[in-house]
Scaffold this motif. Structure first.
Motif, PDB file in Angstrom:
ATOM      1  N   LYS A  78       0.839  -1.202   0.000  1.00 34.32           N
ATOM      2  CA  LYS A  78       0.000   0.000   0.000  1.00 34.32           C
ATOM      3  C   LYS A  78       0.874   1.252   0.000  1.00 34.32           C
ATOM      4  O   LYS A  78       0.601   2.212  -0.720  1.00 34.32           O
ATOM      5  CB  LYS A  78      -0.913  -0.007   1.225  1.00 34.32           C
ATOM      6  CG  LYS A  78      -1.897   1.122   1.257  1.00 34.32           C
ATOM      7  CD  LYS A  78      -2.819   1.010   2.454  1.00 34.32           C
ATOM      8  CE  LYS A  78      -3.794   2.162   2.499  1.00 34.32           C
ATOM      9  NZ  LYS A  78      -4.638   2.112   3.710  1.00 34.32           N
ATOM     10  N   ALA A  79       1.956   1.234   0.786  1.00 35.44           N
ATOM     11  CA  ALA A  79       2.878   2.374   0.823  1.00 35.44           C
ATOM     12  C   ALA A  79       3.590   2.538  -0.510  1.00 35.44           C
ATOM     13  O   ALA A  79       3.805   3.670  -0.974  1.00 35.44           O
ATOM     14  CB  ALA A  79       3.893   2.194   1.952  1.00 35.44           C
TER      15      ALA A  79
ATOM     16  N   ALA B 176       2.354   1.646  -3.422  1.00 36.36           N
ATOM     17  CA  ALA B 176       1.350   2.143  -4.368  1.00 36.36           C
ATOM     18  C   ALA B 176       1.104   3.637  -4.196  1.00 36.36           C
ATOM     19  O   ALA B 176       0.836   4.345  -5.171  1.00 36.36           O
ATOM     20  CB  ALA B 176       0.047   1.377  -4.184  1.00 36.36           C
ATOM     21  N   SER B 177       1.217   4.126  -2.960  1.00 36.11           N
ATOM     22  CA  SER B 177       1.015   5.557  -2.726  1.00 36.11           C
ATOM     23  C   SER B 177       2.219   6.375  -3.180  1.00 36.11           C
ATOM     24  O   SER B 177       2.121   7.593  -3.318  1.00 36.11           O
ATOM     25  CB  SER B 177       0.737   5.821  -1.247  1.00 36.11           C
ATOM     26  OG  SER B 177       1.898   5.618  -0.485  1.00 36.11           O
TER      27      SER B 177
ATOM     28  N   ASP C  22       5.106   6.692  -1.518  1.00 34.67           N
ATOM     29  CA  ASP C  22       5.857   7.238  -0.390  1.00 34.67           C
ATOM     30  C   ASP C  22       6.977   6.273  -0.005  1.00 34.67           C
ATOM     31  O   ASP C  22       6.735   5.252   0.627  1.00 34.67           O
ATOM     32  CB  ASP C  22       4.907   7.463   0.786  1.00 34.67           C
ATOM     33  CG  ASP C  22       5.565   8.209   1.933  1.00 34.67           C
ATOM     34  OD1 ASP C  22       6.758   8.545   1.806  1.00 34.67           O
ATOM     35  OD2 ASP C  22       4.881   8.459   2.941  1.00 34.67           O
TER      36      ASP C  22
END
Length: 88
Positions: free
Chosen positions: A37-38, A40-41, A43
């Protein structure tokens, strides 16, 4: 149906181990999802922090025998490569 006391004990033990192993695998998957998820963001710092939290959990899965060491090594390597690609 078990016909011996030892077979009944084995059934009880297997059920307990299944619960423990299933919880451990679930916890590992949760950590990996946080890393993905990180990533994909976009960051990199958040992804690296999540990766550092996931790493010991995955290695613990190897020590406890729920995952193969090469599987964990491959997954960690691929996650790390994706995190490093964010910085480039």
């Amino acid at each position: 149906m078990a016909n011996h006391a030892s077979a009944e004990k084995r059934i009880r033990r297997n059920a307990r181990r299944y619960e423990i192993n299933h919880a451990r695998i679930s916890r590992i998957r949760t950590h990996v999802k946080r890393v993905e998820k990180a990533i994909a963001s976009g960051d990199q710092t958040a992804a690296m922090e999540a990766f550092k939290a996931a790493q010991p959990e995955m290695h613990r899965g190897v020590l406890k025998g729920v995952l193969h060491r090469n599987t964990v090594a491959r997954k960690l390597s691929r996650l790390n490569t994706r995190i490093k690609a964010l910085g480039a």
